[in-house]
Design a protein around this motif. Structure first.
Motif, mmCIF file in Angstrom:
data_model
loop_
_atom_site.group_PDB
_atom_site.id
_atom_site.type_symbol
_atom_site.label_atom_id
_atom_site.label_comp_id
_atom_site.label_asym_id
_atom_site.label_seq_id
_atom_site.Cartn_x
_atom_site.Cartn_y
_atom_site.Cartn_z
ATOM 1 N N TYR A 155 4.478 3.175 -4.101
ATOM 2 C CA TYR A 155 3.771 3.429 -5.359
ATOM 3 C C TYR A 155 4.184 2.438 -6.443
ATOM 4 C CZ TYR A 155 2.166 5.696 -9.620
ATOM 5 O OH TYR A 155 1.563 5.945 -10.824
ATOM 6 N N ASP A 185 -15.124 -1.082 -5.409
ATOM 7 C CA ASP A 185 -15.878 -1.161 -4.157
ATOM 8 C C ASP A 185 -15.889 -2.592 -3.610
ATOM 9 O OD1 ASP A 185 -18.739 -1.564 -2.686
ATOM 10 O OD2 ASP A 185 -17.935 0.452 -2.361
ATOM 11 N N TYR A 186 -15.332 -2.743 -2.422
ATOM 12 C CA TYR A 186 -15.136 -4.076 -1.844
ATOM 13 C C TYR A 186 -16.456 -4.735 -1.451
ATOM 14 C CZ TYR A 186 -13.363 -7.670 1.363
ATOM 15 O OH TYR A 186 -13.099 -8.851 2.000
ATOM 16 N N ARG A 236 -1.351 -3.891 -9.091
ATOM 17 C CA ARG A 236 -2.582 -3.645 -9.859
ATOM 18 C C ARG A 236 -2.515 -4.268 -11.245
ATOM 19 N NH1 ARG A 236 -3.237 2.661 -7.837
ATOM 20 N NH2 ARG A 236 -4.314 2.160 -5.866
ATOM 21 N N HIS A 258 -12.518 -10.084 -5.538
ATOM 22 C CA HIS A 258 -11.971 -8.729 -5.437
ATOM 23 C C HIS A 258 -10.445 -8.841 -5.427
ATOM 24 C CE1 HIS A 258 -10.842 -4.847 -3.564
ATOM 25 N NE2 HIS A 258 -11.985 -4.403 -4.079
ATOM 26 N N TRP A 261 -8.246 -7.580 -3.524
ATOM 27 C CA TRP A 261 -7.709 -7.816 -2.182
ATOM 28 C C TRP A 261 -7.770 -9.291 -1.817
ATOM 29 C CZ3 TRP A 261 -10.558 -3.147 0.431
ATOM 30 C CH2 TRP A 261 -9.720 -2.023 0.402
ATOM 31 N N ASP A 291 -7.413 -3.611 -9.801
ATOM 32 C CA ASP A 291 -7.461 -2.359 -9.042
ATOM 33 C C ASP A 291 -8.271 -2.548 -7.765
ATOM 34 O OD1 ASP A 291 -7.716 0.239 -8.089
ATOM 35 O OD2 ASP A 291 -7.846 1.104 -10.108
ATOM 36 N N GLU A 292 -7.595 -2.488 -6.644
ATOM 37 C CA GLU A 292 -8.243 -2.717 -5.347
ATOM 38 C C GLU A 292 -9.199 -1.593 -4.970
ATOM 39 O OE1 GLU A 292 -5.417 0.344 -4.325
ATOM 40 O OE2 GLU A 292 -5.340 -1.371 -5.680
ATOM 41 N N ARG A 293 -9.197 -0.496 -5.736
ATOM 42 C CA ARG A 293 -10.110 0.610 -5.430
ATOM 43 C C ARG A 293 -11.549 0.301 -5.829
ATOM 44 N NH1 ARG A 293 -6.078 4.949 -8.168
ATOM 45 N NH2 ARG A 293 -6.025 3.181 -9.621
ATOM 46 N N TRP A 334 0.800 -1.214 0.000
ATOM 47 C CA TRP A 334 0.000 0.000 0.000
ATOM 48 C C TRP A 334 0.844 1.281 0.000
ATOM 49 C CZ3 TRP A 334 -4.017 2.430 -1.329
ATOM 50 C CH2 TRP A 334 -4.447 3.595 -0.697
#
Length: 357
Positions: A209, A225-226, A216, A254, A256, A221-223, A206
């Motif tokens: 960068y 919505d989980y 990713r 997901h 993650w 892309d972990e962004r 995390w």
């Protein structure tokens, strides 16, 4: 995990043993050296076999037969490196909880052994509230948040705290849950390896960068919505052909969870291979086949930098052990297929742990 022997009589013993069944010596695990040592009771206290004057004591949780780790006698702490990570344990006035806690701690101690062998940072949340690690082991009936019988303690990870419902220590409960969720594999050590993957994503991915962008590119892309992703997974199941790019159906829910599942399976690989390495296992099957399932496991996987060498050893090993298990009519040791996309993710994890990105 490696194979251990009694220092006094050289009889093989297990990681969790507190006594040698051959000679009766008391045994304890020394975290710094990763050795299971024999103990001698002297006038000064418990001394390590062959090291006169080195006085040690058991972790305080040895009282409940849930820990055999040692601490230097002069150490002000009463809990070992593994047990000091606990924030909550089950209510021990309920005697049914003690055996469940014992099984849970056995799995957690094996986890900490592996993390130490991989030279990963292990920091207690009590010392570092923002970046530290903590465990909560809870029973449904002992937790005020689940007084409603329709609710249960949820196993999971949040901000460095890993919560585990000790019902998972019950084989019948775990098998029912495994069947209900259509999982190929569900064990206590599997839970720990999965949830610790979430923790190390926070620690290793995390805040960097470059690493995050590489992640990713492989995992997604972990962004995204989980909560929505998990609701969609439980409502409609995994995406079509998920097995070509993910190690499990749940990994496809997901990015993650893909990471945590891949991390857990990487840990399955190295710890299983260390056992095979300790036993000196070499496979030369009597097959006339163009596909090689031969291997000589002559290296320590925790120290091996070349991930390809790990894979080349692991796949033949699991084919052999799966075959043995089927001869006994029991579940495969490793009931998964690892396609190249999955192995690329594990290789990324391997290289990140070994500082090779």
């Amino acid at each position: 995990m490696k194979v251990f022997k009694c220092q006094n009589c050289a009889h093989p013993v297990y990681f969790e043993n507190t006594k040698c069944l051959q000679c009766g010596s008391s045994l304890g695990f020394e975290y710094q050296s990763s050795h299971l040592v024999a103990l001698i009771l002297t006038a000064n206290g418990l001394e390590e076999y062959g090291v006169p004057g080195k006085v040690v004591k058991y972790c305080a949780n040895h009282e409940y037969d849930v820990c055999n780790w040692l601490i230097h006698a002069e150490d002000a702490r009463n809990l070992c490196e593994a047990c000091t990570l606990n924030q909550k344990i089950p209510n021990l006035q309920n005697t049914n909880n003690i055996e469940a806690w014992r099984r849970t701690e056995n799995a957690k101690h094996r986890l900490i052994y592996s993390l130490n062998k991989l030279n990963l940072p292990i920091l207690s949340k009590s010392l570092s509230p923002n970046n530290g690690l903590a465990f909560e082991f809870l029973a449904d009936q002992d937790h005020p948040m689940v007084a409603d019988k329709e609710k249960t303690v949820k196993t999971g990870h949040e901000n460095g705290k890993i919560t585990l419902n000790i019902a998972e220590a019950d084989v019948v409960y775990r098998e029912k849950t495994r069947a209900l969720l259509k999982e190929d594999y569900r064990t206590l050590i599997g839970h720990f390896r999965h949830e610790i993957g979430h923790y190390y994503w926070d620690q290793l991915v995390w805040n960097d960068y470059k690493t995050l962008e590489m992640y990713r590119n492989l995992f997604g892309d972990e962004r995204a919505d989980y909560t929505s992703a998990l609701n969609r997974y439980y409502a409609f199941g995994p995406a079509a052909n998920w097995n070509f790019s993910h190690i499990s159906a749940y990994a496809s829910s997901h990015p993650w969870e893909d990471w945590a599942e891949s991390w857990a399976h990487y840990m399955h690989f190295v710890d299983t291979l260390e056992s095979a390495y300790s036993f000196g296992i070499s496979l030369q099957p009597r097959l006339n086949s163009v596909v090689s399932v031969s291997t000589n496991i002559d290296f320590d996987p925790y120290e091996e930098k070349d991930f390809n060498r790990i894979i080349d050893a692991y796949l033949p090993l699991t084919f052999a052990v799966n075959s043995i298990n089927r001869s006994m009519g029991i579940q495969d040791l490793y009931p998964f297929v690892t396609h190249n996309a999955v192995l690329d993710k594990m290789k990324f994890i391997h290289n990140l742990i070994h500082g090779q990105l």
